[in-house]
Design a protein around this motif. Structure first.
Motif, mmCIF file in Angstrom:
data_model
loop_
_atom_site.group_PDB
_atom_site.id
_atom_site.type_symbol
_atom_site.label_atom_id
_atom_site.label_comp_id
_atom_site.label_asym_id
_atom_site.label_seq_id
_atom_site.Cartn_x
_atom_site.Cartn_y
_atom_site.Cartn_z
ATOM 1 N N PHE A 759 0.814 -1.213 0.000
ATOM 2 C CA PHE A 759 0.000 0.000 0.000
ATOM 3 C C PHE A 759 0.853 1.271 0.000
ATOM 4 O O PHE A 759 0.563 2.232 -0.703
ATOM 5 N N ARG A 760 1.881 1.264 0.841
ATOM 6 C CA ARG A 760 2.711 2.466 0.948
ATOM 7 C C ARG A 760 4.137 2.162 0.496
ATOM 8 O O ARG A 760 5.102 2.653 1.086
ATOM 9 N N ALA A 761 4.275 1.361 -0.545
ATOM 10 C CA ALA A 761 5.607 0.904 -0.947
ATOM 11 C C ALA A 761 6.499 2.067 -1.376
ATOM 12 O O ALA A 761 7.719 2.040 -1.190
ATOM 13 N N GLY B 79 12.604 -1.668 -9.427
ATOM 14 C CA GLY B 79 12.175 -2.422 -10.600
ATOM 15 C C GLY B 79 10.843 -3.122 -10.370
ATOM 16 O O GLY B 79 9.991 -3.145 -11.249
ATOM 17 N N SER B 80 10.658 -3.666 -9.158
ATOM 18 C CA SER B 80 9.401 -4.365 -8.886
ATOM 19 C C SER B 80 8.244 -3.383 -8.961
ATOM 20 O O SER B 80 7.136 -3.749 -9.356
ATOM 21 N N GLY B 81 8.515 -2.124 -8.592
ATOM 22 C CA GLY B 81 7.470 -1.108 -8.727
ATOM 23 C C GLY B 81 7.261 -0.732 -10.175
ATOM 24 O O GLY B 81 6.132 -0.536 -10.627
ATOM 25 N N GLY B 82 8.369 -0.679 -10.909
ATOM 26 C CA GLY B 82 8.277 -0.271 -12.310
ATOM 27 C C GLY B 82 7.605 -1.326 -13.166
ATOM 28 O O GLY B 82 7.030 -1.023 -14.210
ATOM 29 N N ALA B 83 7.645 -2.595 -12.706
ATOM 30 C CA ALA B 83 7.038 -3.667 -13.493
ATOM 31 C C ALA B 83 5.570 -3.371 -13.747
ATOM 32 O O ALA B 83 5.020 -3.746 -14.784
ATOM 33 N N ALA B 84 4.942 -2.668 -12.786
ATOM 34 C CA ALA B 84 3.523 -2.362 -12.945
ATOM 35 C C ALA B 84 3.280 -1.514 -14.185
ATOM 36 O O ALA B 84 2.234 -1.590 -14.811
ATOM 37 N N PRO B 90 -0.418 1.835 -12.440
ATOM 38 C CA PRO B 90 0.428 2.865 -11.837
ATOM 39 C C PRO B 90 1.639 2.268 -11.134
ATOM 40 O O PRO B 90 1.626 1.098 -10.718
ATOM 41 N N PHE B 91 2.685 3.101 -11.009
ATOM 42 C CA PHE B 91 3.924 2.708 -10.348
ATOM 43 C C PHE B 91 3.610 2.074 -8.997
ATOM 44 O O PHE B 91 2.786 2.578 -8.248
ATOM 45 N N MET B 92 4.254 0.944 -8.690
ATOM 46 C CA MET B 92 4.158 0.305 -7.379
ATOM 47 C C MET B 92 2.867 -0.490 -7.186
ATOM 48 O O MET B 92 2.610 -1.005 -6.111
ATOM 49 N N ALA B 93 2.028 -0.573 -8.216
ATOM 50 C CA ALA B 93 0.845 -1.417 -8.078
ATOM 51 C C ALA B 93 1.316 -2.874 -8.029
ATOM 52 O O ALA B 93 2.195 -3.275 -8.793
ATOM 53 N N GLY B 94 0.748 -3.656 -7.141
ATOM 54 C CA GLY B 94 1.196 -5.033 -6.993
ATOM 55 C C GLY B 94 0.677 -5.922 -8.122
ATOM 56 O O GLY B 94 -0.448 -5.784 -8.573
ATOM 57 N N LEU B 95 1.553 -6.795 -8.617
ATOM 58 C CA LEU B 95 1.127 -7.760 -9.640
ATOM 59 C C LEU B 95 1.291 -9.147 -9.036
ATOM 60 O O LEU B 95 2.250 -9.423 -8.325
ATOM 61 N N THR B 109 5.079 -9.198 -7.494
ATOM 62 C CA THR B 109 6.107 -8.146 -7.456
ATOM 63 C C THR B 109 6.311 -7.658 -6.039
ATOM 64 O O THR B 109 7.383 -7.189 -5.692
ATOM 65 N N VAL B 110 5.264 -7.782 -5.203
ATOM 66 C CA VAL B 110 5.385 -7.320 -3.826
ATOM 67 C C VAL B 110 6.454 -8.105 -3.078
ATOM 68 O O VAL B 110 7.223 -7.557 -2.291
ATOM 69 N N LEU B 111 6.541 -9.405 -3.372
ATOM 70 C CA LEU B 111 7.569 -10.217 -2.723
ATOM 71 C C LEU B 111 8.954 -9.747 -3.192
ATOM 72 O O LEU B 111 9.889 -9.636 -2.392
#
Lengths: 795, 135, 115
Positions: A759-761, B79-84, B90-95, B109-111
């Protein structure tokens, strides 16, 4: 229209690169830009009075700022002057500065200015206009300081920037007031900053009307060098001559006059506007003309006469009758042409002889015939001698004065007096250097060696002055060319009402026309007589001017600047003592005093500070013995660490305190925090041991009683802040929302971790960046020191 | 601190600590733990090793330089944020990968982001402590 | 309990301020450390105290139990703890370097030996 502004700005960006490829030829290419842009605009200028070509694009809709542009008689005339003179000046600069190592910068900067100035005159939005206004100030700063290795140039650039920049701030404030007045008057947001809309709105009843007017006039006066803000313009003459010809006579200094003309339909009916502009303009016109007579540097003479003419234009706008507006329109164009020509001629003279001192120049007609002819034509235009354009302007000016009953007589006298000076100076500047007997200005001493070796200027340096001077003659002979093409549209735009212009060289035989003609002849005669005496009086006048200069506004500026630096120095020394403890004390005292203020004001208002605390729910109020013991242990640990005398025991006690705090986290439902705290505590102990075992133990000075008191009081404030939070009733919607989403949305059950990494990454990314930076900082501090040590060891 | 008992204990405990740190990292999304805690545990292992032996051997155990670890971690997290972006989000959205793994662990990507946090904390803290231990 | 914790936070702040007002640079470090604890506990107490109900969704459930602890302040504090450590490390090395460069760890003397 936006393109006509963007193209010069874009080309300005690649100009240095163009110069590297094409060398000196690049300037020809750059000169094509204003030619093209000018032609494009000329084809679209509306001929009929009050006609306008409008264009608007959205920019910042939230603030109601639109990229709105308007091409009408006024902005069209200015745009053509900017482009036409711009092209000539670019060519001139290419030759004039052929050997200058920084030539590649000049072309780009001139184009930057050209684009900014076009934007300024074409803008129909107050704030867009302001942006371009400031951009011209910046370009002017860079150009005045072009020879930046000279202290004098840097000072002059700074002076111009500070004066026009301060004026710019006043202008912005005025625009904001005007905008809010217009919003109050019911204009929708996107219309309230549109100049064309404002001009058709009557705001004079609004209480912000007069403050806005005063601020805007102040801004315009600073840019157009009205007394007493005129002093930066003569200093600006340290700029290379093409710059002076372009910015500081023909275009930029007229931006203030332009703004006054542009806003005249809005402010024109106000009495404040009339009086302020007329009086300031008249005073500037006369004083600057007199000051000009005290100079011996060609460019400074021209600068002061420019100030005088700007005063005349301001005065004419202030008078505001049809005739005065016509006179302002004609005079503005005539002046731009002849003054730019005269500046270029002054530059050519300096280029040929190496001096700009009028007393050392003479007998150059033979060597520089073409320059001389241009000079004579331009000077005659400046003197207002028939049949040049300047004469047409001057006739109108006199007629405008005669038109006004009592005030007219005073203004007529002032203007005539100023004119006498200008005529004498025109002769001194453009006739004397060419036709004086071979001796210099003072008729004694040998003709300087430079004058004997002088040669005619190269073609690009002849083109500008000659074209402008012949243009003046042409328009003077056939004035109908101007009034039909631009004059009527321009005058109408300034007046905000249709004003038809019909210019004549010969007004026939009527009492009024004969009076005007008579005054013209008398002025010319007086001017010629003054010119003959001027040489003899020069030293006296110069002495008087020098004495005035010591008390003038320039002196005030210098004093203000040194005063500012001195007080900044004092304040810095007072507050930046370098004593860390002093800073901490100040911070804590401010904290204590402001909190006391909050408490007192709340008490005075009768607001209970922590009413919720009393009625706090059971969970908040309940406490258990083991929790109390834990808190007491933490307190003991911290106090013992505070009092302990050795590093090792302090570190150990602090470690224990940290672990106990971790236990507190665990008790109150924060397992992640507890684990993190335990691990960090272990690492902290290791860290401190590694660092501190190398530092000597030192008995601390006994703490001052006052310091202890401050620390305790600040601690009490912090405790109070915690208690005060109980009175806050924060909605927990965000937390609840995140807690609800954690499992279904982010596939995680540990909500704290889900917040951190999902959420706040972005926050977390920032935080680990800080951690990484601190780690690298430590590494750099130690490694650099070791490397230096090693270096010292081997050398 | 060159005590034989300490060294022997450390030798036994370090692998356990490192394994535990990975466990904490991976379970962090569901139970207490995560990149910060896992990273700190790993640092503790290396700090212990560096105290028992010396910084040089701890570095050898680490394999790569702490600076590299820090940089890799930062790149991984960004990079994990950019993967979104590649997925048009949007940047940092979890996949998330649709295939569910055993033990509640889901790949996404969150892991990767959490692994990035782990590496940064490990790298930066190890850099500080090892540099100090050497000096 | 809330009041007791508030007093604890105040006391920790007071101790930290006392150490920050000391002349020895090493004591500044201790002050910094305590300041971090105090600030963390300030946020923690202000967020409200909840016993034995962490912000974790029970296995198999979709939502955390009602009355669970507020997770946002905890996330803030967690990173704050780690950052405090990083900053403390940097400050500690600065103190060490200042001592190596000037031979003193007295802030008032450091002030005059500024180079």
């Amino acid at each position: 229209m936006l393109w006509t502004i963007l193209i010069p700005l874009a080309v300005a960006g690649v100009a240095p690169w163009l110069h590297r490829v094409l060398r000196a030829r690049a300037i020809w290419l750059l000169a094509l830009v204003p030619v093209g842009v000018g032609t494009a605009l000329a084809l679209r200028v509306p001929r009929e009075p009050l006609g306008a070509w409008m264009e608007a694009a959205e920019w910042i809709p939230e603030l109601g700022i639109t990229l709105a542009f308007r091409l009408d008689g006024l902005s069209g005339t200015f745009a053509l002057l900017i482009c036409g003179i711009g092209a000539l000046v670019l060519l001139y600069a290419g030759a004039y500065m052929r050997t200058d190592p920084h030539l590649h910068r000049m072309g780009g900067l001139l184009l930057l200015f050209l684009g900014a100035m076009l934007g300024l005159v074409l803008s129909d939005d107050l704030f867009v206009l302001f942006v371009f206004w400031e951009l011209t100030s910046v370009a002017s700063y860079l150009l005045i300081g072009f020879k930046h290795e000279k202290q004098e140039a840097r000072d002059a650039a700074q002076k111009a920037l500070l004066v026009t920049g301060a004026g710019g701030l006043a202008l912005l404030a005025g625009f904001v007031l005007l905008h809010s007045a217009a919003s109050d008057a019911g204009l929708p947001m996107e219309q309230a900053a549109r100049i064309s809309v404002l001009a058709a709105t009557d705001l004079s009843g609004h209480h912000l009307f007069t403050p806005a007017l005063l601020l805007i006039v102040l801004g315009a006066f600073s840019k157009s060098a009205q007394m007493p803000l005129h002093f930066w313009l003569p200093s600006a003459m340290t700029a290379p001559t093409p710059v002076s010809a372009y910015l500081h006579s023909a275009t930029m200094v007229k931006a203030g006059v332009f703004l006054l003309a542009r806003l005249n339909p809005l402010f024109g009916d106000s009495a404040v506007w009339h009086v302020l502009l007329t009086v300031t303009g008249a005073v500037t016109m006369l004083v600057a003309a007199a000051l000009a007579a005290g100079q011996s540097d060609l460019k400074r003479i021209l600068a002061y006469t420019t100030v005088s003419v700007l005063g005349t234009l301001t005065m004419l706008i202030g008078v505001g009758t049809d005739l005065a507006i016509k006179a302002a329109a004609v005079y503005l164009v005539a002046h731009a042409c002849y003054k730019a020509a005269l500046f270029m001629i002054a530059g050519s003279l300096e280029h040929a002889t190496g001096t700009r001192d009028i007393r050392q120049l003479g007998g150059l007609f033979r060597a520089m015939p073409v320059t001389a002819v241009s000079g004579v034509l331009a000077a005659f235009s400046m003197a207002g001698a028939p049949p040049l354009f300047g004469f047409v302007g001057k006739e109108l000016l006199l007629k405008a004065k005669l038109d006004l009953e009592q005030l007219g007589v005073v203004l007529l006298l002032v203007a005539t007096l100023a004119n006498v000076f200008l005529i004498a100076l025109a002769l001194a500047v453009a006739i004397w250097p060419f036709f004086a007997p071979s001796a210099g200005w003072l008729r004694r001493g040998p003709r300087s060696a430079a004058c004997r070796l002088a040669h005619e200027a190269p073609l690009p340096m002849l083109a500008g002055p000659l074209l402008l001077a012949i243009g003046g003659l042409f328009v003077g002979l056939i004035p109908g060319v101007f009034d039909r093409a631009l004059g009527s549209a321009m005058a109408s735009a300034i007046g905000g009402r249709p004003i038809m212009m019909e210019l004549k060289l010969w007004h026939g035989v009527s009492p009024a026309a004969l009076t005007v003609l008579g005054i013209s002849i008398v002025t010319l005669t007086l001017g010629f007589l003054l010119f003959l005496r001027l040489r003899a009086w020069l030293t006296h006048i110069a002495a008087v001017v020098a004495r005035l200069g010591r008390r003038g506004p320039a002196r005030v500026y210098d004093l203000a600047l040194t005063g500012l630096f001195a007080s900044a120095d004092r304040v810095t020394r007072l507050t930046q003592t370098g004593s860390l403890r002093q800073y901490v004390r100040v911070i804590l005292l401010v904290l204590i005093v402001t909190s006391l203020g909050v408490v007192l004001s709340a008490a005075l208002d009768g607001r209970p500070l922590s009413h919720r605390l009393v009625s706090a729910d059971g969970l908040l109020a309940a406490w258990y013995w083991h929790e109390l013991v834990l808190v007491l242990l933490i307190l003991t640990g911290a106090t013992a660490a505070l009092l302990s005398r050795s590093h090792v025991s302090a570190i150990a006690l602090l470690g224990v305190t940290g672990l106990l705090i971790a236990a507190l986290f665990a008790l109150f439902s924060a397992p992640d925090l507890a684990i993190t705290q335990i691990l960090v505590e272990a690492l902290t102990v290791i860290l401190l041991v590694l660092v501190l075992y190398r530092l000597p133990e030192r008995t601390e000075h006994k703490a001052r009683f006052a310091d202890t008191a401050i620390a305790l009081a600040a601690g009490a404030v912090m405790a109070g802040i915690v208690l005060a939070t109980a009175a806050l009733h924060l909605p927990a919607t965000v937390s609840e929302h995140l807690a609800r989403l954690a499992k279904p949305g982010a596939h995680g059950r540990n909500i704290v971790n889900v917040i951190l990494v999902d959420f706040r990454a972005l926050d977390t990314l920032g935080e680990i960046t800080v951690v990484a930076a601190a780690g690298l900082g430590v590494y750099a501090l130690i490694k650099l020191y070791r490397r230096r040590k090693a270096g010292e060891g081997t050398s | 601190m060159k005590s034989l008992v300490f060294q022997a204990t450390t030798r036994a405990v370090t692998p356990l600590l490192l394994a535990f740190s990975l466990f904490m990292l991976l379970r962090g999304h569901n139970e207490p733990g995560g990149g910060f805690i896992g990273g700190l545990l790993a640092v503790a292992a290396f700090a212990l090793y560096a105290l028992a032996f010396d910084a040089r051997r701890a570095r050898a155990l680490l394999g790569v330089s702490p600076q590299t670890l820090t940089a890799t971690g930062l790149l991984l997290a960004t990079g994990s944020g950019g993967a979104a972006w590649l997925a048009g989000q949007p940047f940092m959205a979890g996949l998330w990968l649709s295939a569910a793994l055993p033990a509640e662990l889901k790949l996404g990507t969150v892991l990767l982001f959490d692994v990035g946090v782990y590496l940064v904390v490990l790298g930066a803290a190890a850099l500080v402590l090892l540099t100090l231990r050497e000096g | 309990m809330f009041v007791i914790l508030a007093l604890l936070v105040g006391a920790l702040y007071a101790a930290a301020f006392c150490l920050l007002l000391a002349r020895t640079t090493t004591r500044l470090l201790f002050g910094l450390l305590l300041l971090g604890h105090a600030a963390n506990l300030l946020i923690f107490s202000a967020a409200g105290l909840v016993r034995a109900s962490p912000a974790i969704v029970p296995s198999g459930a979709e939502r955390p139990p009602p009355g669970h602890a507020d997770p946002i302040p905890q996330a803030l504090i967690l990173t704050a703890i780690v950052i405090s450590f990083a900053v403390l490390a940097f400050a500690a090395v600065l103190v060490q370097r200042a001592h190596q460069a000037s031979g003193t760890n007295d802030t008032e003397e450091l002030r005059t030996t500024e180079t």
